[in-house]
Design an enzyme around this catalytic site. Structure first.
Site, PDB file in Angstrom:
ATOM      1  N   CYS A 145       0.717  -1.145  -0.007  1.00  0.00           N
ATOM      2  CA  CYS A 145      -0.122  -0.002   0.064  1.00  0.00           C
ATOM      3  C   CYS A 145       0.859   1.214   0.137  1.00  0.00           C
ATOM      4  O   CYS A 145       0.362   2.225  -0.246  1.00  0.00           O
ATOM      5  CB  CYS A 145      -1.079  -0.110   1.202  1.00  0.00           C
ATOM      6  SG  CYS A 145      -1.851  -1.345   1.206  1.00  0.00           S
ATOM      7  N   HIS A 158      -3.230   7.339   2.747  1.00  0.00           N
ATOM      8  CA  HIS A 158      -3.514   6.058   2.322  1.00  0.00           C
ATOM      9  C   HIS A 158      -5.104   5.781   2.812  1.00  0.00           C
ATOM     10  O   HIS A 158      -5.216   6.022   3.959  1.00  0.00           O
ATOM     11  CB  HIS A 158      -2.359   4.893   2.783  1.00  0.00           C
ATOM     12  CG  HIS A 158      -2.966   3.644   2.329  1.00  0.00           C
ATOM     13  ND1 HIS A 158      -3.459   3.195   1.338  1.00  0.00           N
ATOM     14  CD2 HIS A 158      -3.164   2.411   3.056  1.00  0.00           C
ATOM     15  CE1 HIS A 158      -3.784   2.009   1.151  1.00  0.00           C
ATOM     16  NE2 HIS A 158      -3.700   1.494   2.301  1.00  0.00           N
ATOM     17  N   ASN A 170      -9.936   0.141   0.562  1.00  0.00           N
ATOM     18  CA  ASN A 170      -8.681  -0.078   0.524  1.00  0.00           C
ATOM     19  C   ASN A 170      -8.100  -0.214  -0.993  1.00  0.00           C
ATOM     20  O   ASN A 170      -8.155  -1.645  -1.193  1.00  0.00           O
ATOM     21  CB  ASN A 170      -7.962  -0.611   1.490  1.00  0.00           C
ATOM     22  CG  ASN A 170      -6.290  -0.716   1.720  1.00  0.00           C
ATOM     23  OD1 ASN A 170      -5.926  -0.256   0.541  1.00  0.00           O
ATOM     24  ND2 ASN A 170      -5.860  -1.148   2.745  1.00  0.00           N
TER      25      ASN A 170
HETATM   26  N1  COA Z   1     -17.996  -8.345  10.163  1.00  0.00           N
HETATM   27  C1  COA Z   1     -18.479  -8.527  11.535  1.00  0.00           C
HETATM   28  N2  COA Z   1     -17.749  -9.003  12.381  1.00  0.00           N
HETATM   29  C2  COA Z   1     -16.240  -8.976  12.033  1.00  0.00           C
HETATM   30  C3  COA Z   1     -15.684  -8.823  10.967  1.00  0.00           C
HETATM   31  C4  COA Z   1     -16.839  -8.672   9.787  1.00  0.00           C
HETATM   32  N3  COA Z   1     -16.413  -8.238   8.702  1.00  0.00           N
HETATM   33  N4  COA Z   1     -14.635  -9.027  10.990  1.00  0.00           N
HETATM   34  C5  COA Z   1     -14.041  -9.281  12.047  1.00  0.00           C
HETATM   35  N5  COA Z   1     -15.227  -9.340  12.890  1.00  0.00           N
HETATM   36  C6  COA Z   1     -15.443  -9.965  14.472  1.00  0.00           C
HETATM   37  C7  COA Z   1     -14.188 -10.472  14.929  1.00  0.00           C
HETATM   38  O1  COA Z   1     -14.248 -11.961  14.703  1.00  0.00           O
HETATM   39  C8  COA Z   1     -14.093 -10.008  16.215  1.00  0.00           C
HETATM   40  O2  COA Z   1     -15.208 -11.015  16.791  1.00  0.00           O
HETATM   41  P1  COA Z   1     -14.936 -11.661  18.324  1.00  0.00           P
HETATM   42  O3  COA Z   1     -14.862 -10.416  19.181  1.00  0.00           O
HETATM   43  O4  COA Z   1     -15.997 -12.460  18.777  1.00  0.00           O
HETATM   44  O5  COA Z   1     -13.595 -12.558  18.327  1.00  0.00           O
HETATM   45  C9  COA Z   1     -14.739  -8.789  16.386  1.00  0.00           C
HETATM   46  O6  COA Z   1     -15.421  -8.570  15.128  1.00  0.00           O
HETATM   47  C10 COA Z   1     -13.838  -7.677  16.660  1.00  0.00           C
HETATM   48  O7  COA Z   1     -12.724  -7.988  15.611  1.00  0.00           O
HETATM   49  P2  COA Z   1     -11.138  -7.147  15.656  1.00  0.00           P
HETATM   50  O8  COA Z   1     -10.416  -7.733  14.525  1.00  0.00           O
HETATM   51  O9  COA Z   1     -10.926  -6.817  17.096  1.00  0.00           O
HETATM   52  O10 COA Z   1     -11.888  -5.785  15.110  1.00  0.00           O
HETATM   53  P3  COA Z   1     -11.488  -4.337  15.042  1.00  0.00           P
HETATM   54  O11 COA Z   1     -11.890  -3.175  15.729  1.00  0.00           O
HETATM   55  O12 COA Z   1      -9.928  -4.473  15.398  1.00  0.00           O
HETATM   56  O13 COA Z   1     -11.581  -4.196  13.276  1.00  0.00           O
HETATM   57  C11 COA Z   1     -10.370  -3.930  11.465  1.00  0.00           C
HETATM   58  C12 COA Z   1     -11.111  -4.810  12.714  1.00  0.00           C
HETATM   59  C13 COA Z   1      -9.758  -5.146  10.375  1.00  0.00           C
HETATM   60  C14 COA Z   1     -11.288  -3.262  10.776  1.00  0.00           C
HETATM   61  C15 COA Z   1      -9.258  -3.397  12.093  1.00  0.00           C
HETATM   62  O14 COA Z   1      -8.367  -3.918  12.749  1.00  0.00           O
HETATM   63  C16 COA Z   1      -8.422  -2.656  11.132  1.00  0.00           C
HETATM   64  O15 COA Z   1      -8.876  -1.812  10.216  1.00  0.00           O
HETATM   65  N6  COA Z   1      -6.905  -2.936  11.106  1.00  0.00           N
HETATM   66  C17 COA Z   1      -6.257  -2.464  10.171  1.00  0.00           C
HETATM   67  C18 COA Z   1      -6.237  -3.014   8.631  1.00  0.00           C
HETATM   68  C19 COA Z   1      -5.701  -2.281   7.685  1.00  0.00           C
HETATM   69  O16 COA Z   1      -5.596  -1.216   7.602  1.00  0.00           O
HETATM   70  N7  COA Z   1      -5.156  -3.092   6.742  1.00  0.00           N
HETATM   71  C20 COA Z   1      -4.579  -2.659   5.510  1.00  0.00           C
HETATM   72  C21 COA Z   1      -3.160  -2.149   5.666  1.00  0.00           C
HETATM   73  S1  COA Z   1      -2.384  -1.458   4.194  1.00  0.00           S
END
Ligand code: COA
Length: 329
Positions: free
Chosen positions: A116, A256, A286
């Site tokens: 990215c 980004h 993204n």
């Molecule tokens: N829909 C519903 N629930 C979901 C889900 C979805 N699409 N994806 C994950 N969950 C659930 C998980 O299983 C978890 O459930 P649990 O508590 O029962 O285990 C819960 O939601 C929380 O998951 P978590 O991963 O802690 O959520 P979060 O608040 O960290 O949000 C992201 C997840 C991916 C949105 C966030 O971590 C993020 O944006 N990270 C950076 C990713 C990124 O930018 N990547 C690209 C880099 S260039």
């Protein structure tokens, strides 16, 4: 040459026609529009047609950037494509784009792979090559068909990404011209490759099959989130300090486009209102290396980036890689 600098002479972008909404995704995996929007800010993303390759999107964005710059394909002697989804492992997508655009044979064409952060890496590379005096006009393109590297049964990743392309033309301009590159800065932290990766399909695990890693994006979301905030803050702070610029002098930050909560954190860190940030991730998700040039093009064409204003571009991605650039319009 003393009063010649290098500037972004034009920009272009391309997004596939097909829109996939959060509600559509909720029919594929156990998710909801509410969950995706509140955690990321994303409402929909574009999905390329099966026959539409990364090089096709890159070519469309590049054509638009050339037109905007008033530069012909024959005048381009450097073409860099930033992508993690090349058409083929070999040759480079840049060479395929060269043929599609009709760039001259003396043009150097190659891909950069910094996930990215790829567009900022490409911009830094092209700028350095132009400054060497050996190249004159460069195309820097970010293009991705991420829909081909997503596991559409994995709700933790497939909701985040989309397909698109963006491009800029970089060329000589009198000092003080609009689009002048003020500076760039790149970083990488190879110790954390496992946080965000496509484990299969490369030479380590070439053959897909039972027990071998898949050719899909895998991510430790929470850890990536923390790194993203810290890295983008570092990249923003360092480049501003290096050029003696206070954050408040930045008119438009083009970050980004990964997650609105990450963007909010950077805004707080820089003590800038979030309105100073250009955000279009609600419509595209993204798009990795395409994200910043697509945003630049939309910000320019919508009048959000104005002549005389200062923009800070800041990215992070797998590697981990990160980087920033300052542009005076
Ligand atoms: N829909 C519903 N629930 C979901 C889900 C979805 N699409 N994806 C994950 N969950 C659930 C998980 O299983 C978890 O459930 P649990 O508590 O029962 O285990 C819960 O939601 C929380 O998951 P978590 O991963 O802690 O959520 P979060 O608040 O960290 O949000 C992201 C997840 C991916 C949105 C966030 O971590 C993020 O944006 N990270 C950076 C990713 C990124 O930018 N990547 C690209 C880099 S260039």
């Amino acid at each position: 040459m003393a009063d010649t600098t290098f500037a972004l002479l034009g920009s272009g972008s391309y997004a596939p026609e097909r829109v996939m909404t959060n509600n559509e995704l909720a029919k594929l995996v156990d998710t909801s529009d509410e969950w995706i929007f509140t955690r990321t800010g994303i409402k929909e993303r574009r999905i390329a047609a099966e026959s539409e390759n990364t090089s096709d999107m890159a070519t469309a964005a590049a054509k638009s950037a050339l037109e905007d710059a008033g530069i012909t394909a024959e005048q381009i002697d450097l073409c860099i494509v930033a992508t993690l989804t090349p058409d083929l492992p070999m040759p480079s997508t840049a060479c395929i784009v060269q043929a599609k655009l009709g760039l001259p044979n003396h043009a150097a064409c190659f891909d950069v792979h910094a996930a990215c952060s790829g567009f900022i890496y490409g911009l830094d590379t092209a700028w350095a090559m132009l400054q060497s005096g050996r190249y004159r006009n460069a195309l820097v393109i970010g293009a991705e068909k991420l829909s081909t590297v997503l596991d559409w049964t994995d709700r933790t990743t497939c909701v985040l990404f989309g397909d698109a392309a963006g491009a800029v033309v970089l060329g000589p301009a009198p000092a003080g011209s609009t689009g002048e590159i003020v500076g760039t800065k790149l970083y990488s932290e190879g110790g954390n490759t496992e946080l965000l990766q496509i484990p299969g399909g490369g030479s380590a695990h070439p053959t897909p099959g039972p027990g071998t890693p898949a050719r899909f994006i895998e991510m430790k979301g929470r850890e990536v989130f923390k790194f993203a905030v810290r890295e983008m803050e570092d990249a923003a702070r360092d480049i501003l300090e290096q050029h003696g610029i206070h954050a408040d002098e930045v008119d438009c930050v083009v970050p980004h486009q990964a997650n609105l909560r990450i963007i909010d954190s950077i805004a707080k860190f820089l003590e800038l209102p979030v309105e100073r940030f250009f955000v279009n991730l609600e419509r595209y998700g993204n798009t990795s290396a395409a994200s910043i040039p697509l945003a630049i093009d939309e910000a320019r064409r919508s009048g959000r980036i104005k002549p005389g204003s200062l923009s800070l571009l800041v990215a992070f991605g797998a590697g981990l890689t990160y980087g920033s650039a300052l542009v005076r319009w």
